[in-house]
Design a protein around this motif. Structure first.
Motif, PDB file in Angstrom:
ATOM      1  N   ARG A  73      -9.376   8.614  -4.811  1.00 27.30           N
ATOM      2  CA  ARG A  73      -8.561   9.838  -4.752  1.00 27.30           C
ATOM      3  C   ARG A  73      -7.179   9.554  -5.357  1.00 27.30           C
ATOM      4  N   ARG A  74      -7.210   8.893  -6.491  1.00 26.89           N
ATOM      5  CA  ARG A  74      -5.964   8.516  -7.155  1.00 26.89           C
ATOM      6  C   ARG A  74      -5.468   9.643  -8.042  1.00 26.89           C
ATOM      7  N   PRO A  75      -4.161   9.955  -7.988  1.00 22.38           N
ATOM      8  CA  PRO A  75      -3.623  10.975  -8.892  1.00 22.38           C
ATOM      9  C   PRO A  75      -3.878  10.582 -10.352  1.00 22.38           C
ATOM     10  N   ALA A  76      -4.280  11.557 -11.182  1.00 27.26           N
ATOM     11  CA  ALA A  76      -4.673  11.277 -12.567  1.00 27.26           C
ATOM     12  C   ALA A  76      -3.505  10.821 -13.428  1.00 27.26           C
ATOM     13  N   ASP A  77      -2.260  10.973 -12.921  1.00 24.20           N
ATOM     14  CA  ASP A  77      -1.104  10.580 -13.735  1.00 24.20           C
ATOM     15  C   ASP A  77      -0.664   9.141 -13.445  1.00 24.20           C
ATOM     16  N   LYS A 100       3.261   7.848  -2.949  1.00 23.94           N
ATOM     17  CA  LYS A 100       3.326   7.266  -1.610  1.00 23.94           C
ATOM     18  C   LYS A 100       2.465   5.989  -1.595  1.00 23.94           C
ATOM     19  N   HIS A 101       2.972   4.963  -0.945  1.00 23.50           N
ATOM     20  CA  HIS A 101       2.326   3.668  -1.104  1.00 23.50           C
ATOM     21  C   HIS A 101       2.271   2.851   0.161  1.00 23.50           C
ATOM     22  N   TYR A 102       1.284   2.008   0.252  1.00 21.79           N
ATOM     23  CA  TYR A 102       1.276   0.867   1.171  1.00 21.79           C
ATOM     24  C   TYR A 102       1.438   1.252   2.631  1.00 21.79           C
ATOM     25  N   ALA A 103       1.179   2.512   2.958  1.00 23.28           N
ATOM     26  CA  ALA A 103       1.556   2.972   4.287  1.00 23.28           C
ATOM     27  C   ALA A 103       0.388   2.960   5.258  1.00 23.28           C
ATOM     28  N   PRO A 104       0.576   2.354   6.423  1.00 17.01           N
ATOM     29  CA  PRO A 104      -0.392   2.518   7.501  1.00 17.01           C
ATOM     30  C   PRO A 104      -0.186   3.901   8.126  1.00 17.01           C
ATOM     31  N   ARG A 105      -1.070   4.286   9.041  1.00 19.27           N
ATOM     32  CA  ARG A 105      -0.877   5.567   9.727  1.00 19.27           C
ATOM     33  C   ARG A 105       0.309   5.485  10.689  1.00 19.27           C
ATOM     34  N   LEU A 116      -8.093   3.469  -0.635  1.00 17.05           N
ATOM     35  CA  LEU A 116      -7.844   4.897  -0.835  1.00 17.05           C
ATOM     36  C   LEU A 116      -6.375   5.047  -1.183  1.00 17.05           C
ATOM     37  N   SER A 117      -6.067   5.944  -2.092  1.00 13.04           N
ATOM     38  CA  SER A 117      -4.696   6.140  -2.551  1.00 13.04           C
ATOM     39  C   SER A 117      -3.744   6.343  -1.365  1.00 13.04           C
ATOM     40  N   GLY A 118      -2.634   5.603  -1.373  1.00 16.36           N
ATOM     41  CA  GLY A 118      -1.639   5.738  -0.312  1.00 16.36           C
ATOM     42  C   GLY A 118      -1.808   4.747   0.826  1.00 16.36           C
ATOM     43  N   ARG A 119      -2.999   4.179   0.983  1.00 13.40           N
ATOM     44  CA  ARG A 119      -3.254   3.210   2.053  1.00 13.40           C
ATOM     45  C   ARG A 119      -2.771   1.817   1.619  1.00 13.40           C
ATOM     46  N   PRO A 120      -2.607   0.888   2.577  1.00 18.69           N
ATOM     47  CA  PRO A 120      -2.227  -0.471   2.184  1.00 18.69           C
ATOM     48  C   PRO A 120      -3.298  -1.079   1.281  1.00 18.69           C
ATOM     49  N   SER A 121      -2.891  -1.872   0.307  1.00 13.82           N
ATOM     50  CA  SER A 121      -3.858  -2.538  -0.570  1.00 13.82           C
ATOM     51  C   SER A 121      -4.750  -3.461   0.258  1.00 13.82           C
ATOM     52  N   MET A 124       9.997  -7.116   0.648  1.00 12.09           N
ATOM     53  CA  MET A 124      10.951  -6.096   1.100  1.00 12.09           C
ATOM     54  C   MET A 124      10.706  -4.750   0.396  1.00 12.09           C
ATOM     55  N   ASP A 125      10.330  -4.817  -0.892  1.00  9.03           N
ATOM     56  CA  ASP A 125       9.988  -3.588  -1.628  1.00  9.03           C
ATOM     57  C   ASP A 125       8.828  -2.870  -0.938  1.00  9.03           C
ATOM     58  N   ARG A 126       7.770  -3.602  -0.598  1.00 12.03           N
ATOM     59  CA  ARG A 126       6.603  -2.973   0.048  1.00 12.03           C
ATOM     60  C   ARG A 126       6.959  -2.464   1.444  1.00 12.03           C
ATOM     61  N   LEU A 127       7.768  -3.217   2.187  1.00 14.05           N
ATOM     62  CA  LEU A 127       8.143  -2.796   3.541  1.00 14.05           C
ATOM     63  C   LEU A 127       8.964  -1.512   3.476  1.00 14.05           C
ATOM     64  N   ARG A 128       9.890  -1.437   2.517  1.00 14.68           N
ATOM     65  CA  ARG A 128      10.701  -0.218   2.386  1.00 14.68           C
ATOM     66  C   ARG A 128       9.832   0.981   2.039  1.00 14.68           C
ATOM     67  N   ARG A 129       8.869   0.790   1.127  1.00 13.67           N
ATOM     68  CA  ARG A 129       7.992   1.901   0.758  1.00 13.67           C
ATOM     69  C   ARG A 129       7.143   2.342   1.947  1.00 13.67           C
ATOM     70  N   ALA A 130       6.667   1.353   2.724  1.00  9.81           N
ATOM     71  CA  ALA A 130       5.860   1.699   3.902  1.00  9.81           C
ATOM     72  C   ALA A 130       6.729   2.448   4.916  1.00  9.81           C
ATOM     73  N   ALA A 131       7.979   2.076   5.022  1.00 11.17           N
ATOM     74  CA  ALA A 131       8.893   2.722   5.974  1.00 11.17           C
ATOM     75  C   ALA A 131       9.223   4.145   5.546  1.00 11.17           C
ATOM     76  N   GLU A 132       9.211   4.385   4.224  1.00 19.45           N
ATOM     77  CA  GLU A 132       9.449   5.756   3.729  1.00 19.45           C
ATOM     78  C   GLU A 132       8.236   6.645   3.947  1.00 19.45           C
ATOM     79  N   GLY A 133       7.035   6.014   4.041  1.00 21.55           N
ATOM     80  CA  GLY A 133       5.753   6.744   3.942  1.00 21.55           C
ATOM     81  C   GLY A 133       5.436   7.690   5.055  1.00 21.55           C
TER      82      GLY A 133
END
Ligand code: TXA
Ligand code: MG
Length: 315
Positions: free
Chosen positions: A50-54, A223-228, A139-144, A306-315
């Motif tokens: 379910r990845r965005p086509a862009d 949106k990236h790397y985010a758990p629920r 799945l798009s948006g979930r942690p790798s 830290m980049d991944r943690l910040r993105r997860a915190a924004e998610g």
């Protein structure tokens, strides 16, 4: 669709040769692969995730010759970075060759190219005989995913096969560097730090987004790397935080550790990076609602973490 499990690279490669899509291990995270030259198969990758086509895909090569199948030009800076870091956890954005279908690059005239170092990945890519586009197999948006079980959790019934290997060693995605301009531009932090890139090309710069609408690496806006669970960056000295359904990951054990539902104390930043995505998934499995992640110094892989943690915190 039934998702087959195999440990044999040849068996997994057979699915790709027939136009299927297969998840496979690399040293960074598991990827979801398709034959780069088969536009129908590449479309299946976007669909399954379910990845965005862009959001363009990275093409993975088995050897140096395959780079020429993907790129129309390899300039001097690209050549130096290839010599220094391939095979390894570095992706180079190069001018795209004509035979690469536009769906793989989300319409861009550039393509990300990476040569993984991990042995199962290398055997798989050799058995395929063509370059393999592969985003992370989540799945798009979930942690790798860093284990084949995590791939199964997200994509069971949506992909043809999982090539089962060990948990991935590094645990964070590759460093992405644009080599199409006068100087290399670091687009995504990864386990190859800026300092190491600058050891080879001192002029290398870090990309700073000008507008939210037009990021140079399209994936960065998603949106990236985010758990629920909700993620918070925490100092090791924090006090008075709620403990119900709460987890902690970091390098310093919190003084009130027994009050958390789950605590993971890592002895090195590398270990922290290795475990963080699996920890996020584990917390989701346990129904944990809040995750505190200790901040780390932004040197070496600490910057990517830290980049991944910040993105997860924004998610
Ligand atoms: O470690 C990794 O890189 C893993 C393994 C499987 O190789 N792959 C991975 O792929 O993380 P993915 O699709 O999850 O992330 C690729 C990133 C995205 O942010 C995407 O926007 C960027 O690379 N990218 C890919 N091609 C690009 C291009 N032509 N120009 C700019 N950015 C590009
Ligand atoms: Mg990804």
């Amino acid at each position: 669709m039934q998702t087959a499990l195999t440990r044999d690279p040849e068996t997994a490669a057979a699915y790709l040769k027939q136009g299927g899509i297969v998840a496979f291990p690399t040293e960074t995270v598991y990827g979801l692969g398709a034959n780069v030259f088969n536009a129908v198969a590449v479309a299946k990758v976007f669909e399954a995730k379910r990845r965005p086509a862009d959001n363009p895909l990275i093409a993975h090569v088995a050897d140096f010759d395959q780079i020429n199948l993907l790129a129309s030009e390899i300039n001097e800076t690209a050549q130096k970075l290839i010599e220094a870091f391939f095979p390894g956890p570095l992706t180079l954005v190069l001018a795209k060759g004509d035979s690469v279908p536009l769906i793989a690059t989300a319409g861009l005239d550039t393509i990300g190219v990476r040569m993984p170092q991990q042995s199962v990945a290398q055997l798989f890519l050799k058995a395929c005989g063509f370059p393999v586009v592969a985003p992370s197999a989540n799945l798009s948006g979930r942690p790798s995913p860093t284990t084949w079980q995590a791939v199964l959790e997200d994509l069971d019934g949506r992909i043809d096969c999982i090539l089962q290997g060990d948990p991935t060693e590094i645990g964070l995605e590759s460093t992405v560097v644009d080599c199409t301009g006068d100087v290399p531009v670091l687009l995504r932090l990864g386990s190859v730090p800026l300092s190491e890139l600058r050891n080879i090309i001192p002029q290398t710069i870090e990309y700073k987004p000008v507008t939210e609408e037009a990021p140079m690496s399209p994936g960065l806006k998603h949106k990236h790397y985010a758990p629920r669970a909700r993620v918070f960056l925490a100092e090791s000295t924090m006090t008075d935080i709620p403990r119900n359904d709460t987890a902690y990951i970091g390098m310093v054990e919190p003084s009130d550790a027994p009050q958390f539902s789950r605590v993971l104390v890592c002895s090195t930043v590398e270990e922290y990076a290795h475990w963080v995505f699996e920890f996020f998934r584990e917390c989701d499995r346990l129904g944990i609602r809040t995750i505190y992640c200790e901040a780390v110094p932004e040197t070496g892989i600490g910057a990517a973490l830290m980049d991944r943690l910040r993105r997860a915190a924004e998610g």
